[in-house]
Scaffold this motif. Structure first.
Motif, PDB file in Angstrom:
ATOM      1  N   ILE A   1     -33.492 -14.217  23.498  1.00  0.00           N
ATOM      2  CA  ILE A   1     -34.511 -15.092  24.062  1.00  0.00           C
ATOM      3  C   ILE A   1     -35.130 -15.920  22.938  1.00  0.00           C
ATOM      4  O   ILE A   1     -34.978 -15.600  21.753  1.00  0.00           O
ATOM      5  N   SER A   2     -35.825 -16.975  23.314  1.00  0.00           N
ATOM      6  CA  SER A   2     -36.475 -17.842  22.335  1.00  0.00           C
ATOM      7  C   SER A   2     -37.946 -17.478  22.218  1.00  0.00           C
ATOM      8  O   SER A   2     -38.654 -17.385  23.221  1.00  0.00           O
ATOM      9  N   VAL A   3     -38.404 -17.272  20.996  1.00  0.00           N
ATOM     10  CA  VAL A   3     -39.812 -16.979  20.720  1.00  0.00           C
ATOM     11  C   VAL A   3     -40.296 -17.983  19.682  1.00  0.00           C
ATOM     12  O   VAL A   3     -39.915 -17.918  18.515  1.00  0.00           O
ATOM     13  N   GLY A   4     -41.106 -18.939  20.112  1.00  0.00           N
ATOM     14  CA  GLY A   4     -41.589 -19.952  19.194  1.00  0.00           C
ATOM     15  C   GLY A   4     -40.476 -20.758  18.559  1.00  0.00           C
ATOM     16  O   GLY A   4     -40.576 -21.142  17.385  1.00  0.00           O
ATOM     17  N   GLY A   5     -39.390 -20.979  19.311  1.00  0.00           N
ATOM     18  CA  GLY A   5     -38.261 -21.756  18.802  1.00  0.00           C
ATOM     19  C   GLY A   5     -37.237 -20.945  18.036  1.00  0.00           C
ATOM     20  O   GLY A   5     -36.212 -21.489  17.623  1.00  0.00           O
ATOM     21  N   GLU A   6     -37.480 -19.661  17.840  1.00  0.00           N
ATOM     22  CA  GLU A   6     -36.534 -18.796  17.140  1.00  0.00           C
ATOM     23  C   GLU A   6     -35.856 -17.854  18.123  1.00  0.00           C
ATOM     24  O   GLU A   6     -36.479 -17.375  19.069  1.00  0.00           O
ATOM     25  N   HIS A   7     -34.562 -17.592  17.898  1.00  0.00           N
ATOM     26  CA  HIS A   7     -33.823 -16.682  18.767  1.00  0.00           C
ATOM     27  C   HIS A   7     -34.072 -15.236  18.343  1.00  0.00           C
ATOM     28  O   HIS A   7     -33.973 -14.893  17.176  1.00  0.00           O
ATOM     29  N   LYS A   8     -34.441 -14.408  19.324  1.00  0.00           N
ATOM     30  CA  LYS A   8     -34.713 -12.996  19.073  1.00  0.00           C
ATOM     31  C   LYS A   8     -33.928 -12.144  20.062  1.00  0.00           C
ATOM     32  O   LYS A   8     -33.745 -12.509  21.223  1.00  0.00           O
ATOM     33  N   GLN A   9     -33.465 -10.978  19.589  1.00  0.00           N
ATOM     34  CA  GLN A   9     -32.819 -10.040  20.504  1.00  0.00           C
ATOM     35  C   GLN A   9     -33.894  -9.218  21.200  1.00  0.00           C
ATOM     36  O   GLN A   9     -34.797  -8.695  20.556  1.00  0.00           O
ATOM     37  N   ALA A  10     -33.787  -9.107  22.513  1.00  0.00           N
ATOM     38  CA  ALA A  10     -34.805  -8.400  23.296  1.00  0.00           C
ATOM     39  C   ALA A  10     -34.149  -7.400  24.234  1.00  0.00           C
ATOM     40  O   ALA A  10     -33.012  -7.589  24.678  1.00  0.00           O
ATOM     41  N   THR A  11     -34.885  -6.335  24.531  1.00  0.00           N
ATOM     42  CA  THR A  11     -34.469  -5.383  25.553  1.00  0.00           C
ATOM     43  C   THR A  11     -35.057  -5.836  26.881  1.00  0.00           C
ATOM     44  O   THR A  11     -36.251  -6.072  26.992  1.00  0.00           O
ATOM     45  N   LYS A  12     -34.188  -5.965  27.880  1.00  0.00           N
ATOM     46  CA  LYS A  12     -34.602  -6.447  29.198  1.00  0.00           C
ATOM     47  C   LYS A  12     -34.979  -5.261  30.088  1.00  0.00           C
ATOM     48  O   LYS A  12     -34.198  -4.340  30.271  1.00  0.00           O
ATOM     49  N   LEU A  13     -36.189  -5.292  30.643  1.00  0.00           N
ATOM     50  CA  LEU A  13     -36.694  -4.235  31.509  1.00  0.00           C
ATOM     51  C   LEU A  13     -36.966  -4.819  32.895  1.00  0.00           C
ATOM     52  O   LEU A  13     -37.544  -5.899  33.017  1.00  0.00           O
ATOM     53  N   VAL A  14     -36.566  -4.078  33.939  1.00  0.00           N
ATOM     54  CA  VAL A  14     -36.672  -4.607  35.292  1.00  0.00           C
ATOM     55  C   VAL A  14     -37.356  -3.600  36.211  1.00  0.00           C
ATOM     56  O   VAL A  14     -36.999  -2.415  36.233  1.00  0.00           O
ATOM     57  N   ASN A  15     -38.324  -4.088  36.976  1.00  0.00           N
ATOM     58  CA  ASN A  15     -38.966  -3.299  38.032  1.00  0.00           C
ATOM     59  C   ASN A  15     -38.758  -4.033  39.354  1.00  0.00           C
ATOM     60  O   ASN A  15     -39.067  -5.216  39.479  1.00  0.00           O
ATOM     61  N   THR A  16     -38.216  -3.327  40.358  1.00  0.00           N
ATOM     62  CA  THR A  16     -37.969  -3.923  41.666  1.00  0.00           C
ATOM     63  C   THR A  16     -38.812  -3.214  42.713  1.00  0.00           C
ATOM     64  O   THR A  16     -38.818  -1.990  42.794  1.00  0.00           O
ATOM     65  N   ASP A  17     -39.532  -4.013  43.515  1.00  0.00           N
ATOM     66  CA  ASP A  17     -40.399  -3.484  44.565  1.00  0.00           C
ATOM     67  C   ASP A  17     -40.189  -4.338  45.819  1.00  0.00           C
ATOM     68  O   ASP A  17     -40.861  -5.354  46.007  1.00  0.00           O
ATOM     69  N   GLY A  18     -39.250  -3.946  46.665  1.00  0.00           N
ATOM     70  CA  GLY A  18     -38.945  -4.725  47.858  1.00  0.00           C
ATOM     71  C   GLY A  18     -38.380  -6.081  47.492  1.00  0.00           C
ATOM     72  O   GLY A  18     -37.393  -6.182  46.757  1.00  0.00           O
ATOM     73  N   ASP A  19     -39.030  -7.154  47.976  1.00  0.00           N
ATOM     74  CA  ASP A  19     -38.555  -8.504  47.678  1.00  0.00           C
ATOM     75  C   ASP A  19     -39.164  -9.063  46.399  1.00  0.00           C
ATOM     76  O   ASP A  19     -38.965 -10.237  46.070  1.00  0.00           O
TER      77      ASP A  19
END
Length: 242
Positions: free
Chosen positions: A189-207
């Motif tokens: 992902i981009s943080v302040g114009g710099e590319h950073k590796q990030a861990t993606k976290l997902v929460n799903t609640d219905g729609d």
């Protein structure tokens, strides 16, 4: 994209969504939270770019000492037509970060709203006052490990680093809700114009779905995206942390 007056009126509606978001509001079983280590808390300021249905605004999260070994964690989003703010005072107790009080306010054109919450751990209940509905005033019974929506932002980063389950019991806005996040891999992902590796976290609640990207060394999620019915609703992206 410039914000129109029609767009500004939509800010009333997403206030409840922002609660859930700043929740990235999240933590699951009480035992999971209880076992998480109490990592060192350090002050910071994070600048965000906020977007809602084409509206653009500036956002800022801050963590600062509040006296008596307590901390104030705040979020503010504003532009020329509207402002939204949330803050939580919390303390560390037996390995938990537990809320003591919180404020939630908005000012959209001529409409204002102010809510306050008190978490009385000696009595084991939380209650709400101000512009709240009667059925959302409480009291709501508290359990060890309970947090409000905003505080879960910090817990996500802490618990991911500790390798703990990302399951939380959220007590916020006069209700109790279980928030369960799952790791969905790594992304750039981009943080302040710099590319950073990030861990993606997902929460799903219905729609509804909340996605958070956590970057190593960053005290809050670098990006928070809320989706509804498969479409992007609210997007917060870090520009800088200092």
């Amino acid at each position: 994209m410039p914000m129109t007056t029609t767009h500004a009126r939509t800010l009333d509606k997403p206030r409840s969504r922002l609660h859930a978001l700043f929740a990235v509001t999240a933590a699951a079983t009480v035992l999971a939270v209880a076992s998480a280590p109490a990592l060192a808390v350090e002050p910071f300021t994070a600048d965000y770019q906020a977007s809602y249905m084409g509206m653009q605004a500036n956002g800022q999260m801050t963590l600062a000492p509040a006296g008596d070994d307590r901390w104030r964690y705040s979020l503010n989003i504003s532009n020329a037509l509207a402002s939204l703010s949330q803050s939580t005072v919390f303390e560390e107790h037996n390995g938990h970060w537990r809320p003591i009080s919180s404020k939630d306010s908005s000012n959209v054109l001529v409409k204002k709203s102010d809510k306050r919450a008190e978490y009385d751990w000696s009595k084991g209940v939380a209650s709400w006052s101000g512009d709240v509905k009667a059925d959302r005033a409480g009291p709501v019974k508290l359990k060890p490990g309970d947090m409000d929506a905003l505080l879960i932002n910090l817990a996500l980063v802490r618990d991911l680093e500790a390798g703990k389950p990302l399951h939380y019991r959220m007590v916020d806005n006069g209700r109790v809700k279980q928030m369960n996040y799952k790791v969905a891999g790594k992304e750039q992902i981009s943080v302040g114009g710099e590319h950073k590796q990030a861990t993606k976290l997902v929460n799903t609640d219905g729609d509804k779905q909340t996605i958070a990207w956590v970057v190593d060394g960053m005290p809050v999620p670098a990006r928070i995206l809320q989706r509804k019915d498969g479409e992007d609703a609210i997007d917060l992206q870090v520009k800088a942390v200092h």
